[in-house]
Scaffold this motif. Sequence first.
Motif, short mmCIF file in Angstrom:
data_model
loop_
_atom_site.label_atom_id
_atom_site.label_comp_id
_atom_site.label_asym_id
_atom_site.label_seq_id
_atom_site.Cartn_x
_atom_site.Cartn_y
_atom_site.Cartn_z
N LEU A 120 0.82 -1.21 0.00
CA LEU A 120 0.00 0.00 0.00
C LEU A 120 0.86 1.26 0.00
N ALA A 121 1.97 1.22 0.76
CA ALA A 121 2.86 2.38 0.81
C ALA A 121 3.52 2.63 -0.54
N LEU A 122 3.68 1.57 -1.34
CA LEU A 122 4.26 1.71 -2.67
C LEU A 122 3.23 2.14 -3.70
N ALA A 123 1.96 1.82 -3.45
CA ALA A 123 0.91 2.10 -4.44
C ALA A 123 0.20 3.43 -4.21
N TYR A 124 0.11 3.89 -2.95
CA TYR A 124 -0.66 5.09 -2.62
C TYR A 124 0.23 6.16 -1.99
N THR A 125 -0.20 7.41 -2.09
CA THR A 125 0.55 8.50 -1.49
C THR A 125 0.47 8.42 0.03
N GLY A 126 1.49 8.95 0.69
CA GLY A 126 1.49 8.94 2.14
C GLY A 126 0.35 9.73 2.73
N ALA A 127 -0.03 10.85 2.08
CA ALA A 127 -1.12 11.68 2.59
C ALA A 127 -2.44 10.93 2.57
N SER A 128 -2.71 10.20 1.49
CA SER A 128 -3.99 9.48 1.40
C SER A 128 -4.01 8.30 2.36
N ILE A 129 -2.86 7.66 2.60
CA ILE A 129 -2.79 6.58 3.57
C ILE A 129 -3.08 7.12 4.97
N ALA A 130 -2.46 8.26 5.31
CA ALA A 130 -2.66 8.84 6.64
C ALA A 130 -4.10 9.27 6.85
N SER A 131 -4.69 9.94 5.87
CA SER A 131 -6.07 10.43 6.02
C SER A 131 -7.06 9.27 6.09
N THR A 132 -6.83 8.23 5.28
CA THR A 132 -7.72 7.07 5.30
C THR A 132 -7.60 6.33 6.62
N PHE A 133 -6.38 6.25 7.15
CA PHE A 133 -6.19 5.60 8.44
C PHE A 133 -6.97 6.34 9.53
#
Length: 250
Positions: A120-133
């Motif tokens: 997921l960290a390779l496929a998505y931006t860090g900002a979208s991962i953080a906000s979705t989390f």
Amino acid sequence: MTDLHRTHPGPVAVDRADMALDAGLRTFMIGVYNKVALGLLVSAAVAWTTSSVAPVRDLLFLLTADGRLAGMTPLGWGVAFAPLAILLVSGFAMRNPTSGAANALYWTIVALMGASLGVLALAYTGASIASTFLITAAAFGALSLVGYTTKKDLTGFGSFLIVGVIGLIIASLVNLLLRWEALQFAVSVIGVFIFAGLIAYDNQRLKLTYYQLGDAASRGVATSFGALSLYINFINLFQFLLSLFGQRRA
């Protein structure tokens, strides 16, 4: 996607006795939530390692020349499916698990799922991962409160959702071959609703299970299995939300 609900006894019937909250129940539930939180932290650390440390990353994932995710290695696929295989085997092998065995199972699944989450960290931006989390965490808290406080018996609802999980697993495996965007979208939408419901259901099930436990050893086993159920629900809800709303790397 992984399902736990075959690894321990099915939902207990709603006890019609007084369900007033007490200190013992609060301690038990806090222990479960703390274990889930620690498991998420461990998974995040392992995911960072598998996505950022080049020698480890290259064992699991395939990258293009410009650093984009191109796929997974055979070892990567093995790690991704290992939690499901372990849970299925443990459902037959661990008929009378000890607290230590249940704890070992929990941390094994947490580590393996964390390793595969590096994708997921390779496929998505860090900002979208953080906000979705953060969205997932807020939803998890609200749904846990609903399941913990509702007086409605969710047993039948939970059984329906578990059947839905089996359907999701089959659909996801089919889409690994077909790669239809419409099917992936439908799986993600349905998955959000199924795992949101399972969070509420599992919280009620854990609350009711507490009243069936007679000793500290049984509560230790229930804490690990309960944390594993909620951890898996959280991770799946997070992945489906990220699939729907996450921003992929350019």
